[in-house]
Write a protein that holds these residues in place. Structure first.
Motif, PDB file in Angstrom:
ATOM      1  N   VAL A  19       0.849  -1.185   0.000  1.00 60.66           N
ATOM      2  CA  VAL A  19       0.000   0.000   0.000  1.00 60.66           C
ATOM      3  C   VAL A  19       0.889   1.242   0.000  1.00 60.66           C
ATOM      4  CG1 VAL A  19      -1.717   1.311   1.293  1.00 60.66           C
ATOM      5  CG2 VAL A  19      -1.894  -1.181   1.146  1.00 60.66           C
ATOM      6  N   LEU A  20       0.759   2.053  -1.037  1.00 59.86           N
ATOM      7  CA  LEU A  20       1.572   3.266  -1.165  1.00 59.86           C
ATOM      8  C   LEU A  20       0.876   4.489  -0.600  1.00 59.86           C
ATOM      9  CD1 LEU A  20       2.889   2.731  -4.816  1.00 59.86           C
ATOM     10  CD2 LEU A  20       3.967   2.047  -2.670  1.00 59.86           C
ATOM     11  N   PHE A  21      -0.446   4.407  -0.452  1.00 60.68           N
ATOM     12  CA  PHE A  21      -1.231   5.546   0.035  1.00 60.68           C
ATOM     13  C   PHE A  21      -2.133   5.098   1.180  1.00 60.68           C
ATOM     14  CE2 PHE A  21      -0.289   6.155  -4.452  1.00 60.68           C
ATOM     15  CZ  PHE A  21       0.339   7.395  -4.429  1.00 60.68           C
ATOM     16  N   ASP A  38      18.746   2.324  -6.061  1.00 61.56           N
ATOM     17  CA  ASP A  38      17.675   1.743  -5.238  1.00 61.56           C
ATOM     18  C   ASP A  38      16.502   2.703  -5.075  1.00 61.56           C
ATOM     19  OD1 ASP A  38      18.930  -0.718  -4.750  1.00 61.56           O
ATOM     20  OD2 ASP A  38      20.108   0.135  -3.110  1.00 61.56           O
ATOM     21  N   LEU A  39      16.218   3.458  -6.132  1.00 66.40           N
ATOM     22  CA  LEU A  39      15.160   4.462  -6.086  1.00 66.40           C
ATOM     23  C   LEU A  39      14.090   4.178  -7.128  1.00 66.40           C
ATOM     24  CD1 LEU A  39      16.770   8.011  -5.675  1.00 66.40           C
ATOM     25  CD2 LEU A  39      15.256   6.846  -4.071  1.00 66.40           C
ATOM     26  N   ALA A  40      12.905   4.664  -6.853  1.00 62.84           N
ATOM     27  CA  ALA A  40      11.817   4.619  -7.826  1.00 62.84           C
ATOM     28  C   ALA A  40      11.002   5.896  -7.704  1.00 62.84           C
ATOM     29  CB  ALA A  40      10.925   3.407  -7.599  1.00 62.84           C
ATOM     30  N   ALA A  41      10.407   6.304  -8.820  1.00 71.60           N
ATOM     31  CA  ALA A  41       9.487   7.444  -8.839  1.00 71.60           C
ATOM     32  C   ALA A  41       8.173   6.958  -9.420  1.00 71.60           C
ATOM     33  CB  ALA A  41      10.050   8.592  -9.665  1.00 71.60           C
ATOM     34  N   GLY A  42       7.086   7.296  -8.742  1.00 77.82           N
ATOM     35  CA  GLY A  42       5.774   6.850  -9.184  1.00 77.82           C
ATOM     36  C   GLY A  42       4.904   8.008  -9.608  1.00 77.82           C
ATOM     37  N   ALA A  43       4.283   7.871 -10.777  1.00 78.23           N
ATOM     38  CA  ALA A  43       3.287   8.835 -11.249  1.00 78.23           C
ATOM     39  C   ALA A  43       1.936   8.189 -10.994  1.00 78.23           C
ATOM     40  CB  ALA A  43       3.488   9.135 -12.730  1.00 78.23           C
ATOM     41  N   CYS A  44       1.225   8.701 -10.007  1.00 79.08           N
ATOM     42  CA  CYS A  44       0.061   7.990  -9.462  1.00 79.08           C
ATOM     43  C   CYS A  44      -1.198   8.841  -9.489  1.00 79.08           C
ATOM     44  CB  CYS A  44       0.369   7.512  -8.050  1.00 79.08           C
ATOM     45  SG  CYS A  44       1.823   6.437  -7.950  1.00 79.08           S
ATOM     46  N   MET A  45      -1.610   9.201 -10.707  1.00 86.12           N
ATOM     47  CA  MET A  45      -2.895   9.868 -10.934  1.00 86.12           C
ATOM     48  C   MET A  45      -2.955  11.272 -10.331  1.00 86.12           C
ATOM     49  SD  MET A  45      -5.429   6.604 -10.421  1.00 86.12           S
ATOM     50  CE  MET A  45      -6.811   7.373 -11.269  1.00 86.12           C
ATOM     51  N   GLY A  46      -3.161  11.372  -9.023  1.00 82.10           N
ATOM     52  CA  GLY A  46      -3.208  12.682  -8.371  1.00 82.10           C
ATOM     53  C   GLY A  46      -1.977  12.981  -7.549  1.00 82.10           C
ATOM     54  N   ILE A  66       5.283  10.344  -6.332  1.00 85.29           N
ATOM     55  CA  ILE A  66       5.968   9.819  -5.152  1.00 85.29           C
ATOM     56  C   ILE A  66       7.406   9.418  -5.481  1.00 85.29           C
ATOM     57  CG2 ILE A  66       3.876   9.018  -4.003  1.00 85.29           C
ATOM     58  CD1 ILE A  66       4.489   6.190  -4.982  1.00 85.29           C
ATOM     59  N   LEU A  67       8.241   9.447  -4.454  1.00 85.89           N
ATOM     60  CA  LEU A  67       9.610   8.973  -4.501  1.00 85.89           C
ATOM     61  C   LEU A  67       9.699   7.840  -3.486  1.00 85.89           C
ATOM     62  CD1 LEU A  67      12.508   9.664  -5.665  1.00 85.89           C
ATOM     63  CD2 LEU A  67      12.858  10.938  -3.533  1.00 85.89           C
ATOM     64  N   PHE A  68      10.239   6.672  -3.887  1.00 82.06           N
ATOM     65  CA  PHE A  68      10.323   5.596  -2.910  1.00 82.06           C
ATOM     66  C   PHE A  68      11.563   4.733  -3.110  1.00 82.06           C
ATOM     67  CE2 PHE A  68       7.391   4.304  -6.244  1.00 82.06           C
ATOM     68  CZ  PHE A  68       7.615   2.943  -6.483  1.00 82.06           C
ATOM     69  N   SER A  69      11.928   4.054  -2.033  1.00 77.33           N
ATOM     70  CA  SER A  69      13.099   3.185  -2.012  1.00 77.33           C
ATOM     71  C   SER A  69      12.702   1.785  -2.459  1.00 77.33           C
ATOM     72  CB  SER A  69      13.680   3.133  -0.594  1.00 77.33           C
ATOM     73  OG  SER A  69      14.637   2.095  -0.489  1.00 77.33           O
ATOM     74  N   LYS A  73       9.340   1.285  -0.211  1.00 75.61           N
ATOM     75  CA  LYS A  73       9.038   2.193   0.892  1.00 75.61           C
ATOM     76  C   LYS A  73       8.965   3.635   0.393  1.00 75.61           C
ATOM     77  CE  LYS A  73      10.991   3.851   5.283  1.00 75.61           C
ATOM     78  NZ  LYS A  73      12.149   3.732   6.218  1.00 75.61           N
ATOM     79  N   VAL A  74       7.820   4.282   0.574  1.00 77.81           N
ATOM     80  CA  VAL A  74       7.640   5.659   0.125  1.00 77.81           C
ATOM     81  C   VAL A  74       8.490   6.603   0.969  1.00 77.81           C
ATOM     82  CG1 VAL A  74       6.002   7.559  -0.166  1.00 77.81           C
ATOM     83  CG2 VAL A  74       5.323   5.217  -0.757  1.00 77.81           C
ATOM     84  N   ILE A  75       9.242   7.485   0.284  1.00 84.72           N
ATOM     85  CA  ILE A  75      10.105   8.475   0.941  1.00 84.72           C
ATOM     86  C   ILE A  75       9.440   9.849   0.959  1.00 84.72           C
ATOM     87  CG2 ILE A  75      12.316   9.698   0.786  1.00 84.72           C
ATOM     88  CD1 ILE A  75      13.473   7.184  -0.542  1.00 84.72           C
ATOM     89  N   ASP A  76       8.882  10.240  -0.181  1.00 82.33           N
ATOM     90  CA  ASP A  76       8.233  11.549  -0.265  1.00 82.33           C
ATOM     91  C   ASP A  76       7.083  11.490  -1.252  1.00 82.33           C
ATOM     92  OD1 ASP A  76       7.868  14.213   0.450  1.00 82.33           O
ATOM     93  OD2 ASP A  76       9.149  14.978  -1.150  1.00 82.33           O
ATOM     94  N   ARG A  77       6.172  12.434  -1.095  1.00 83.85           N
ATOM     95  CA  ARG A  77       4.967  12.484  -1.920  1.00 83.85           C
ATOM     96  C   ARG A  77       4.623  13.942  -2.189  1.00 83.85           C
ATOM     97  NH1 ARG A  77      -0.732  10.835   0.851  1.00 83.85           N
ATOM     98  NH2 ARG A  77      -2.146  11.857  -0.612  1.00 83.85           N
ATOM     99  N   VAL A  78       4.288  14.263  -3.448  1.00 85.56           N
ATOM    100  CA  VAL A  78       3.943  15.635  -3.809  1.00 85.56           C
ATOM    101  C   VAL A  78       2.667  15.651  -4.633  1.00 85.56           C
ATOM    102  CG1 VAL A  78       6.276  16.586  -3.723  1.00 85.56           C
ATOM    103  CG2 VAL A  78       5.485  15.489  -5.829  1.00 85.56           C
TER     104      VAL A  78
END
Length: 500
Positions: free
Chosen positions: A251-253, A288-296, A299-302, A310-315
């Motif tokens: 679960v990311l959110f 060891d990074l990922a960036a997610g484009a998640c509709m609204g 996110i940046l996660f490990s 693991k989510v690090i930051d969310r904008v």
């Protein structure tokens, strides 16, 4: 599955063993003449535009401000080397992947493999009929991965469209063996919640992990229930791909209630998509990074532990971003480019009325270290050429051009064409080259243009939704150093470390 023009040829699980082998044999014995693409996966019908918009488009073409239908225009530093029209797969062309001398092109009706050893004369090696939008495609070693994001009657390549409200319907990931490029072999399938709109590979020596992005759940869909606030993680053993299976749904959110904890969208944030999953994820394995484009949300996660991201930051950008579509890191991983697919890719948003900040890229700096890293907005980038009211145009799929010390990118903009741009200064991005065709029509919006435009081993390859496979060459001192960089394999959503 049916091989076409080969120069040589949400519940039913894909069984392993004799039953599966029997199905594979049956698929390969099917007669090509009996295979027809599924109209359920066809592109949307042309949309009418107002008489004034059609008149404006024709006036712009007549004045030379807009290229004529099918006319090719480009900057002086770009050459158009080749075009291979669509052949036995008439559906929408989608994403691209690369390995050695081969390019793999997704299509809503299946996929096509090209030999690009001579980029000026690409050659079709095989075409596989396997309907199921959008057939997002990736490769790793001898395995090819294909996303199915339309509700199907079963997981075979001869399935038909079926409502998602039916329990027996299937959506998810298909896996093929491509050790023989002329004869891809379908080996397994894995059903995933809400299907697979896109996917991202996190490859290891023994296994390939697949992050499956999907969205838009409904209480009426038995296999796609809200809140759908995460991603499916599939583990595929390289030596036994038939054992591929979902191993987790992180679960990311997180959040209370039926809607989870993502962006609520409208009416709280008018014009913004409600977050019910992710559209696309890009990983940078070397960091060891990922960036997610998640509709609204962005996110940046490990991904240090690929089974437990693991989510690090969310904008969020509730002023200008309607739909967070995709993400690209720069090589140092101190920047991320997110795209906004305003209008879902089917609208004319590259016009003066929409402006330079909507339907654009958002450029973010990555500050801090470790799990305390933050995404900090710097600027927007949108192509500086206005398009006609009959041209679907918005930011779409692109990749880095590997030049050390510079942040350069090539990107698809649907009927806005292909843009080459520089974001080394993240506050002042600028275009340095382009290629485009005139509108498919001066009277209606017909879905077309470049879906994906990627740089691979000295050339730019574009998969045009309507016009087929294009090969471009950039001749520019700013991009020339990239010609010395070679990779063995490229899935753009699994970014390589070009200078390791």
């Amino acid at each position: 599955m049916t091989l076409l023009n080969n120069p040589r040829t949400r519940r039913r699980r894909f069984g392993v063993g004799a039953a599966a082998l029997g199905l594979i044999a049956a698929l390969f014995s099917a007669a090509p003449a009996g295979a027809t693409p599924d109209p359920g996966d066809s592109p949307a019908a042309p949309k009418s535009v107002s008489k004034s918009d059609a008149a404006d488009a024709k006036a712009a073409i007549k004045s030379g401000k807009i290229p004529a239908p099918d006319e090719i225009v480009h900057s002086d530093n770009i050459k158009h080397l080749a075009n291979i029209p669509k052949d036995a797969l008439p559906g929408t062309n989608s994403d691209l992947a690369f390995q050695g001398k081969y390019a793999f092109a997704g299509n809503y009706d299946g996929f096509r493999i090209f030999d690009i050893s001579n980029p000026k004369k690409p050659r079709t090696v095989s075409q596989v009929l396997c309907p199921g939008s959008q057939n997002d495609i990736s490769v790793s070693g001898n395995l090819l991965f294909l996303s199915t994001d339309s509700s199907r009657s079963d997981n075979s390549c001869s399935s038909t469209s079926q409502p998602a409200t039916e329990k027996s319907s299937w959506e998810g990931m298909k896996v093929f063996d491509i050790s023989d490029k002329a004869n891809p072999r379908y080996v397994s399938a894995v059903e995933t919640a809400c299907g697979s709109h896109t996917h991202t590979l996190v490859p290891e020596k023994r296994n390939v992990y697949v992050y499956v992005s999907s969205y838009s759940p409904s209480a009426t869909f038995p296999d796609c229930q809200p809140p759908h606030d995460g991603i499916s993680v599939i583990k595929v053993p390289r030596k036994a791909p038939q054992k591929a299976a979902v191993v987790d749904f992180p679960v990311l959110f997180p959040g209370e209630g039926p809607d989870g904890g993502g962006n609520p969208g409208g009416p709280t944030n008018p014009g913004v998509s409600k977050t019910t999953g992710c559209h696309d994820i890009t990983v940078l394995p070397s960091k060891d990074l990922a960036a997610g484009a998640c509709m609204g949300d962005g996110i940046l996660f490990s991904v240090k532990d690929p089974e437990n991201p693991k989510v690090i930051d969310r904008v969020q950008d509730n002023k200008n971003f309607a739909f967070w579509h995709s993400a690209t890191f720069n090589q140092k991983a101190d920047k991320v480019v997110f795209t906004d697919e305003l209008g879902g890719g089917g609208a004319a948003t590259c016009d003066e009325a929409t402006g330079p900040e909507r339907g654009a890229n958002g450029i973010y700096d990555v500050t801090g270290k470790g799990d305390k890293r933050k995404l900090v907005f710097k600027s927007y980038y949108k192509i500086p050429r206005h398009q006609a009211a009959t041209e679907n145009c918005v930011a779409h799929n692109g990749s880095l051009i590997p030049v050390k010390g510079k942040d350069l990118m090539v990107q698809a903009w649907y009927q806005g064409g292909v843009s080459v741009w520089d974001f080394t200064n993240s506050s002042k991005p600028k275009e340095i080259g382009y290629f485009e065709r005139g509108p498919l029509s001066a009277d209606t919006i017909q879905t077309g243009g470049s879906w994906s435009a990627y740089y691979y081993n000295g050339y730019v390859y574009s998969n045009d939704i309507a016009k087929g496979f294009d090969v471009l060459k950039i001749d520019d001192k700013r991009t020339d150093p990239a010609e010395r960089v070679r990779v063995r394999e490229l899935n753009v959503q699994t970014q390589p470390d070009y200078f390791d």
